[in-house]
Design a protein around this motif. Structure first.
Motif, mmCIF file in Angstrom:
data_model
loop_
_atom_site.group_PDB
_atom_site.id
_atom_site.type_symbol
_atom_site.label_atom_id
_atom_site.label_comp_id
_atom_site.label_asym_id
_atom_site.label_seq_id
_atom_site.Cartn_x
_atom_site.Cartn_y
_atom_site.Cartn_z
ATOM 1 N N LEU A 81 0.835 -1.206 0.000
ATOM 2 C CA LEU A 81 0.000 0.000 0.000
ATOM 3 C C LEU A 81 0.872 1.259 0.000
ATOM 4 N N ASN A 82 1.957 1.204 0.789
ATOM 5 C CA ASN A 82 2.869 2.355 0.885
ATOM 6 C C ASN A 82 3.529 2.625 -0.467
ATOM 7 N N GLN A 83 3.898 1.543 -1.150
ATOM 8 C CA GLN A 83 4.526 1.707 -2.465
ATOM 9 C C GLN A 83 3.533 2.296 -3.455
ATOM 10 N N PHE A 84 2.279 1.848 -3.358
ATOM 11 C CA PHE A 84 1.235 2.371 -4.241
ATOM 12 C C PHE A 84 1.093 3.879 -4.015
ATOM 13 N N ALA A 85 1.088 4.290 -2.735
ATOM 14 C CA ALA A 85 0.982 5.722 -2.412
ATOM 15 C C ALA A 85 2.175 6.491 -2.970
ATOM 16 N N ASP A 86 3.362 5.885 -2.917
ATOM 17 C CA ASP A 86 4.567 6.528 -3.467
ATOM 18 C C ASP A 86 4.372 6.823 -4.944
ATOM 19 N N ILE A 87 3.843 5.824 -5.662
ATOM 20 C CA ILE A 87 3.717 5.966 -7.115
ATOM 21 C C ILE A 87 2.668 7.024 -7.462
ATOM 22 N N VAL A 88 1.551 7.029 -6.716
ATOM 23 C CA VAL A 88 0.502 8.029 -6.976
ATOM 24 C C VAL A 88 1.064 9.434 -6.726
ATOM 25 N N LEU A 89 1.805 9.559 -5.615
ATOM 26 C CA LEU A 89 2.391 10.861 -5.271
ATOM 27 C C LEU A 89 3.374 11.307 -6.356
ATOM 28 N N LEU A 90 4.206 10.367 -6.793
ATOM 29 C CA LEU A 90 5.201 10.695 -7.820
ATOM 30 C C LEU A 90 4.501 11.135 -9.109
ATOM 31 N N THR A 91 3.415 10.422 -9.480
ATOM 32 C CA THR A 91 2.695 10.778 -10.700
ATOM 33 C C THR A 91 2.084 12.175 -10.559
ATOM 34 N N ALA A 92 1.588 12.493 -9.352
ATOM 35 C CA ALA A 92 1.024 13.822 -9.123
ATOM 36 C C ALA A 92 2.109 14.881 -9.289
ATOM 37 N N VAL A 93 3.294 14.599 -8.768
ATOM 38 C CA VAL A 93 4.389 15.568 -8.884
ATOM 39 C C VAL A 93 4.767 15.746 -10.357
ATOM 40 N N TYR A 108 10.600 7.877 -12.266
ATOM 41 C CA TYR A 108 9.998 6.539 -12.307
ATOM 42 C C TYR A 108 11.109 5.473 -12.349
ATOM 43 N N PHE A 109 12.122 5.742 -13.176
ATOM 44 C CA PHE A 109 13.191 4.735 -13.347
ATOM 45 C C PHE A 109 14.041 4.630 -12.087
ATOM 46 N N VAL A 110 14.264 5.808 -11.470
ATOM 47 C CA VAL A 110 15.064 5.787 -10.237
ATOM 48 C C VAL A 110 14.338 4.953 -9.176
ATOM 49 N N ALA A 128 6.471 -1.382 -11.508
ATOM 50 C CA ALA A 128 6.649 -0.765 -12.829
ATOM 51 C C ALA A 128 5.313 -0.720 -13.566
ATOM 52 N N THR A 129 4.510 -1.790 -13.441
ATOM 53 C CA THR A 129 3.209 -1.818 -14.113
ATOM 54 C C THR A 129 2.293 -0.727 -13.550
ATOM 55 N N ILE A 130 2.303 -0.581 -12.210
ATOM 56 C CA ILE A 130 1.443 0.463 -11.607
ATOM 57 C C ILE A 130 1.888 1.848 -12.083
ATOM 58 N N MET A 131 3.210 2.023 -12.240
ATOM 59 C CA MET A 131 3.713 3.328 -12.702
ATOM 60 C C MET A 131 3.183 3.632 -14.102
ATOM 61 N N VAL A 132 3.302 2.641 -15.007
ATOM 62 C CA VAL A 132 2.846 2.867 -16.383
ATOM 63 C C VAL A 132 1.344 3.159 -16.389
ATOM 64 N N LEU A 133 0.593 2.420 -15.575
ATOM 65 C CA LEU A 133 -0.859 2.630 -15.529
ATOM 66 C C LEU A 133 -1.204 4.017 -14.995
ATOM 67 N N SER A 134 -0.519 4.436 -13.928
ATOM 68 C CA SER A 134 -0.860 5.742 -13.346
ATOM 69 C C SER A 134 -0.461 6.868 -14.309
ATOM 70 N N TYR A 135 0.627 6.632 -15.049
ATOM 71 C CA TYR A 135 1.049 7.623 -16.050
ATOM 72 C C TYR A 135 -0.023 7.717 -17.143
ATOM 73 N N ALA A 136 -0.543 6.545 -17.562
ATOM 74 C CA ALA A 136 -1.575 6.509 -18.606
ATOM 75 C C ALA A 136 -2.835 7.232 -18.126
ATOM 76 N N VAL A 137 -3.183 6.991 -16.834
ATOM 77 C CA VAL A 137 -4.376 7.652 -16.291
ATOM 78 C C VAL A 137 -4.178 9.165 -16.291
ATOM 79 N N MET A 138 -2.961 9.598 -15.874
ATOM 80 C CA MET A 138 -2.690 11.037 -15.826
ATOM 81 C C MET A 138 -2.830 11.651 -17.229
#
Ligand code: ADP
Length: 450
Positions: A81-93, A108-110, A128-138
């Motif tokens: 869950l914490n990692q998911f929050a990290d990715i959402v936050l990063l996508t927002a930034v 994302y790569f770092v 990595a999959t969640i990152m690509v998905l959140s990027y697509a949503v953004m």
């Protein structure tokens, strides 16, 4: 279960992920400060999403993670869950700093690289999959006008409706390809490292087992060797006492040489036994009251006896005062006998002094000689097993190089400290400080040492 899923459900290493908690707080705190700054100067719109929703969400998941690590429950779920929050936050930034044109996309790569180092392939691929998905949503939200964009160049393009779904798909595809290449290569390296790690673990276990068997073998054999040596010693003593008839002077000399050789052999066997016990963590100590003066007298006898015809003066000086200390007598005598026998062995002429004095921390026993001395650079290594200043086949002095390592082990068991001063060509002084009381005594009065 496939390897990928098995890894995903693996309990993460607590030590590895624990550092993520403070880092999470610091990074989120900094983001809030930046957001407040931009908001104050009206540089970015919608920063309240970051300040009022995303940052508290991350603080909450981070705190849950901290709680899970402390309690050691739900670690797997809450770290996910914490990692998911990290990715959402990063996508927002990334969204706030220009969306697809943001220089922070490379973060994302770092993050994937850090996750790969801290976890396993399963978790890395999922992240990595969640990152690509959140990027697509953004991107979808930007292209449909739900989210504003802050990059002036892109803004113009979007406002002119030049960015259609094809661009969004292409952009996501670009990220997906780069991510796939990166995760693929990291996974390959990780799998290789894991295989190596497992190989090394297995080898290590084999080595530990071999070492355990060796120690057990030495302990058994040396234990059995003591019986015949004691037989030889007992019979020589009886011969010496004239029980089997009066002996001529030459016969007495021969008997005393036999006794000396048997004693040397017994000393070596005892050293080996003590070393094997220490390696197996099986030194059992039986503390009793020990008279310091008695110990010194006994040592003086040992020194005279080992010296035999050598022209050595044996000097004993006692602190007096009938002081007693509580320690394992056999272990103490083993330590001091080894030191005395070295002092006599490595001294051709002059004196061997055996003395003791009292200190608040314990009794300091000192064995000083006027022998060959030890070079300064060898002073540490001689306490390791089989280390000798002269270890060559043609060396002048006998010995297996075990005596001082036994001294070090037994001192450790007794809670004693030791030190050595030596000048080559002039002599050496070994000092052992034995505490007045043993470190820990259980109800049986025995101390089990490692
Ligand atoms: P050993 O005496 O069987 O060789 P030890 O572990 O007792 O093994 O000692 C290791 C080495 O330390 C010896 O070989 C010797 O080189 C050096 N040493 C120990 N005590 C003395 C001493 N009193 N004088 C000179 N050298 C010593």
């Amino acid at each position: 279960m496939p390897e990928f899923l098995r890894e995903l459900l693996e309990e993460p290493g607590l030590r590895k992920i624990a550092w993520g908690v403070p880092t999470g707080y610091v990074v989120t705190g900094l983001l809030v400060v930046f957001a407040l700054f931009f908001d104050h100067f009206d540089l970015l719109p919608n920063t309240d999403i970051l300040i009022f929703y995303l940052a508290p969400l991350k603080f909450a998941t981070n705190t849950l993670m901290w709680w899970a690590i402390r309690k050691r429950i739900l670690v797997l779920e809450l770290s996910g869950l914490n990692q998911f929050a990290d990715i959402v936050l990063l996508t927002a930034v990334i969204h706030f700093t220009g969306g697809p044109a943001s220089p922070l996309t490379s973060l994302y790569f770092v993050v994937v690289a850090i996750i790969a180092m801290l976890t396993n392939v399963g978790v890395t691929v999922t992240a990595a999959t969640i990152m690509v998905l959140s990027y697509a949503v953004m991107l979808t939200l930007i292209s449909t006008g739900v989210l504003e964009i802050h990059d002036p160049f892109l803004k113009t393009m979007y406002q002119q409706n030049e960015v259609g779904w094809e661009i969004v798909v292409l952009d996501v595809f670009k990220l997906l390809t780069l991510m796939a290449i990166m995760v693929g290569s990291i996974s390959a390296v990780l799998r290789m490292l894991r295989a190596r790690e497992n190989e090394l673990k297995l080898k290590n276990e084999e080595l530990l087992e071999a070492s355990r068997l060796k120690s057990q073998f030495i302990a058994n054999v040396t234990h059995e060797l003591r019986t015949p040596i004691h037989g030889v010693l007992g019979l020589s003593e009886m011969l010496d006492e004239g029980i089997y008839g009066e002996l001529k002077a030459s016969q007495r000399t021969a008997i005393s040489n036999i006794e000396r050789s048997a004693q040397t052999l017994l000393g070596m066997v005892d050293d080996l036994l003590s070393l094997a016990r220490a390696e197996r963590g099986r030194i059992v100590l039986r503390p009793v009251l020990v008279e310091v003066d008695e110990v010194l007298d006994e040592l003086a006898d040992v020194a005279r006896w080992i010296a035999g015809p050598k022209p050595l003066e044996i000097i004993v000086s006692s602190p007096g005062g009938d002081r007693q200390l509580t320690c394992d007598r056999a272990a103490l005598m083993h330590i001091l006998t080894n030191l005395v026998s070295n002092a006599v062995k490595f001294t051709e002429q002059g004196a061997v002094s055996i003395r003791a004095h009292h200190e608040p921390s314990g009794v300091v026993f000192e064995v000083e000689d006027t022998g060959i001395g030890i070079p300064a650079e060898e002073l540490d290594s001689i306490f390791e097993a089989f280390e000798q200043v002269d270890g060559s086949e043609s060396r002048q002095y006998g010995g297996a190089g075990l005596g001082l390592s036994v001294v070090a082990n037994l001192c450790n068991a007794l809670g004693a400290t030791f030190r050595v001063d030596s000048t080559p060509g002039k002599g050496s002084c070994f000092a052992v400080t034995v505490p007045w009381q043993p470190p820990e005594v259980d109800s049986s009065g025995e101390v089990e040492s490692v």
